[in-house]
Design an enzyme around this catalytic site. Structure first.
Site, PDB file in Angstrom:
ATOM      1  N   GLY A  37     -19.923  -7.274 -23.857  1.00 26.13           N
ATOM      2  CA  GLY A  37     -21.155  -7.958 -23.466  1.00 26.13           C
ATOM      3  C   GLY A  37     -20.984  -9.416 -23.094  1.00 26.13           C
ATOM      4  O   GLY A  37     -21.963 -10.170 -23.074  1.00 26.13           O
ATOM      5  N   SER A  38     -19.762  -9.818 -22.758  1.00 24.96           N
ATOM      6  CA  SER A  38     -19.585 -11.242 -22.417  1.00 24.96           C
ATOM      7  C   SER A  38     -20.309 -11.595 -21.105  1.00 24.96           C
ATOM      8  O   SER A  38     -20.792 -12.719 -20.947  1.00 24.96           O
ATOM      9  CB  SER A  38     -18.105 -11.625 -22.351  1.00 24.96           C
ATOM     10  OG  SER A  38     -17.485 -10.995 -21.266  1.00 24.96           O
ATOM     11  N   ASN A  39     -20.405 -10.639 -20.197  1.00 33.81           N
ATOM     12  CA  ASN A  39     -21.157 -10.930 -18.962  1.00 33.81           C
ATOM     13  C   ASN A  39     -22.655 -10.991 -19.223  1.00 33.81           C
ATOM     14  O   ASN A  39     -23.363 -11.812 -18.642  1.00 33.81           O
ATOM     15  CB  ASN A  39     -20.835  -9.904 -17.865  1.00 33.81           C
ATOM     16  CG  ASN A  39     -19.516 -10.211 -17.205  1.00 33.81           C
ATOM     17  OD1 ASN A  39     -19.417 -11.139 -16.395  1.00 33.81           O
ATOM     18  ND2 ASN A  39     -18.471  -9.481 -17.587  1.00 33.81           N
TER      19      ASN A  39
ATOM     20  N   MET B 133     -19.824   1.904 -18.344  1.00 36.21           N
ATOM     21  CA  MET B 133     -18.685   2.776 -18.048  1.00 36.21           C
ATOM     22  C   MET B 133     -19.089   4.190 -17.621  1.00 36.21           C
ATOM     23  O   MET B 133     -18.348   5.142 -17.847  1.00 36.21           O
ATOM     24  CB  MET B 133     -17.751   2.853 -19.267  1.00 36.21           C
ATOM     25  CG  MET B 133     -17.201   1.499 -19.678  1.00 36.21           C
ATOM     26  SD  MET B 133     -16.413   0.597 -18.321  1.00 36.21           S
ATOM     27  CE  MET B 133     -14.836   1.435 -18.301  1.00 36.21           C
ATOM     28  N   ARG B 134     -20.248   4.297 -17.008  1.00 31.79           N
ATOM     29  CA  ARG B 134     -20.718   5.620 -16.620  1.00 31.79           C
ATOM     30  C   ARG B 134     -21.198   5.563 -15.172  1.00 31.79           C
ATOM     31  O   ARG B 134     -21.924   4.641 -14.814  1.00 31.79           O
ATOM     32  CB  ARG B 134     -21.870   6.005 -17.543  1.00 31.79           C
ATOM     33  CG  ARG B 134     -22.133   7.446 -17.668  1.00 31.79           C
ATOM     34  CD  ARG B 134     -23.025   7.701 -18.858  1.00 31.79           C
ATOM     35  NE  ARG B 134     -22.264   7.747 -20.105  1.00 31.79           N
ATOM     36  CZ  ARG B 134     -21.542   8.793 -20.501  1.00 31.79           C
ATOM     37  NH1 ARG B 134     -21.496   9.876 -19.760  1.00 31.79           N
ATOM     38  NH2 ARG B 134     -20.888   8.764 -21.642  1.00 31.79           N
TER      39      ARG B 134
ATOM     40  N   ASN C 216     -23.144  -4.824  -9.362  1.00 31.81           N
ATOM     41  CA  ASN C 216     -22.040  -4.557 -10.300  1.00 31.81           C
ATOM     42  C   ASN C 216     -21.021  -5.673 -10.191  1.00 31.81           C
ATOM     43  O   ASN C 216     -20.877  -6.290  -9.135  1.00 31.81           O
ATOM     44  CB  ASN C 216     -21.381  -3.212  -9.953  1.00 31.81           C
ATOM     45  CG  ASN C 216     -20.258  -2.856 -10.917  1.00 31.81           C
ATOM     46  OD1 ASN C 216     -20.404  -3.006 -12.139  1.00 31.81           O
ATOM     47  ND2 ASN C 216     -19.133  -2.395 -10.396  1.00 31.81           N
TER      48      ASN C 216
ATOM     49  N   HIS D  27     -16.900  -6.410 -10.765  1.00 34.14           N
ATOM     50  CA  HIS D  27     -15.625  -5.704 -10.908  1.00 34.14           C
ATOM     51  C   HIS D  27     -14.493  -6.723 -11.005  1.00 34.14           C
ATOM     52  O   HIS D  27     -14.434  -7.663 -10.196  1.00 34.14           O
ATOM     53  CB  HIS D  27     -15.416  -4.774  -9.698  1.00 34.14           C
ATOM     54  CG  HIS D  27     -14.182  -3.954  -9.831  1.00 34.14           C
ATOM     55  ND1 HIS D  27     -14.093  -2.885 -10.702  1.00 34.14           N
ATOM     56  CD2 HIS D  27     -12.963  -4.072  -9.258  1.00 34.14           C
ATOM     57  CE1 HIS D  27     -12.876  -2.376 -10.640  1.00 34.14           C
ATOM     58  NE2 HIS D  27     -12.174  -3.079  -9.758  1.00 34.14           N
TER      59      HIS D  27
HETATM   60  C1  GRF Z   1     -15.847  -6.937 -17.085  1.00 32.19           C
HETATM   61  O1  GRF Z   1     -14.482  -7.244 -16.870  1.00 32.19           O
HETATM   62  C2  GRF Z   1     -16.460  -6.361 -15.835  1.00 32.19           C
HETATM   63  O2  GRF Z   1     -15.923  -6.885 -14.663  1.00 32.19           O
HETATM   64  C3  GRF Z   1     -16.104  -4.892 -15.946  1.00 32.19           C
HETATM   65  O3  GRF Z   1     -16.241  -4.609 -17.317  1.00 32.19           O
HETATM   66  C4  GRF Z   1     -15.979  -5.776 -18.085  1.00 32.19           C
HETATM   67  C5  GRF Z   1     -17.147  -5.988 -19.021  1.00 32.19           C
HETATM   68  O4  GRF Z   1     -16.891  -7.011 -19.947  1.00 32.19           O
HETATM   69  N1  GRF Z   1     -16.948  -4.112 -15.074  1.00 32.19           N
HETATM   70  P1  GRF Z   1     -18.050  -7.541 -20.893  1.00 32.19           P
HETATM   71  O5  GRF Z   1     -18.561  -6.367 -21.710  1.00 32.19           O
HETATM   72  O6  GRF Z   1     -19.122  -8.136 -20.029  1.00 32.19           O
HETATM   73  O7  GRF Z   1     -17.399  -8.569 -21.779  1.00 32.19           O
END
Ligand code: GRF
Length: 200
Positions: free
Chosen positions: A11-13, A89-90, A106, A108
């Site tokens: 969940g860092s994003n 992841m789905r 999204n 990536h």
């Molecule tokens: C990130 O590297 C994003 O690019 C990928 O999954 C990861 C999620 O990281 N799709 P977080 O859960 O947001 O820390």
């Protein structure tokens, strides 16, 4: 704009998005986090931020159709306008995507179309690329494929390990995703085929 964040992991994003909302950089509200993994760190983070979480365990549903129908129902009940996938992841079905057509983004951790898939950082590192990076794109029916909004490169240094490279990529992600979401939420993105035009 009501934005839902979909995540399966740390969940860092999500956290970076919330920081930009709180600082006033990103003017959206985030009323909902959708998660498919009971152990995901994002659930605790969301709780800390006071954001409602919706855990949908795929195993609890007879079919993908039922699973997605339940998610859609929750999105509609919270008047969600757009979705930010952040490590979800789905794969979402074509039907699901068409109900939020051009309103799902999204992030990536590679320069698409190189290194699609769930192990992009390690795959790029193992391949020996000198440059990799981060892509934010609109979601279409194919994995890691829709029109590209923003990309930023990250150089692979000789002393890098996968971990040090990943740390720099995540730093870039945390800046690039709020930036792309800001452009999107301000209506500054126009999609024509595969091209995304940015109005300054
Ligand atoms: C990130 O590297 C994003 O690019 C990928 O999954 C990861 C999620 O990281 N799709 P977080 O859960 O947001 O820390």
């Amino acid at each position: 704009m009501n934005l839902a964040v979909f995540a399966s992991g740390k969940g860092s994003n999500f956290e970076a998005i919330m920081q930009s909302v709180k600082s006033g950089f990103l003017r959206v509200s985030v009323p909902l986090v959708v998660c498919d993994t009971p152990e995901a760190g994002v659930l605790k983070l969301a709780e800390k931020e006071g954001v409602e979480t919706a855990l949908f365990n795929r195993g609890d549903f007879a079919s993908r159709k039922d699973f997605e129908a339940a998610i859609l129902q929750r999105l509609h009940s919270r008047a969600i306008d757009a979705i930010a996938l952040a490590g979800f992841m789905r794969m979402l079905s074509a039907e699901f995507i068409s109900s939020y057509r051009n309103r799902i983004l999204n992030i990536h951790p590679a320069l698409l179309p190189s290194f699609k898939g769930s192990d992009a950082i390690a795959d790029a590192f193992a391949y020996g690329v000198r440059l990799t990076g981060v892509t934010v794109h609109f979601v279409d029916e194919e994995m890691d494929h829709g029109p590209i909004i923003l990309q930023r490169q990250v150089a692979v240094e000789p002393q890098d390990t996968v971990e040090t490279l990943a740390a720099r990529i995540h730093e870039v992600e945390h800046e690039l995703y709020p930036h792309a979401l800001k452009l999107f939420s301000e209506g500054r993105l126009t999609i024509t085929g595969r091209k995304v035009e940015i109005t300054l």
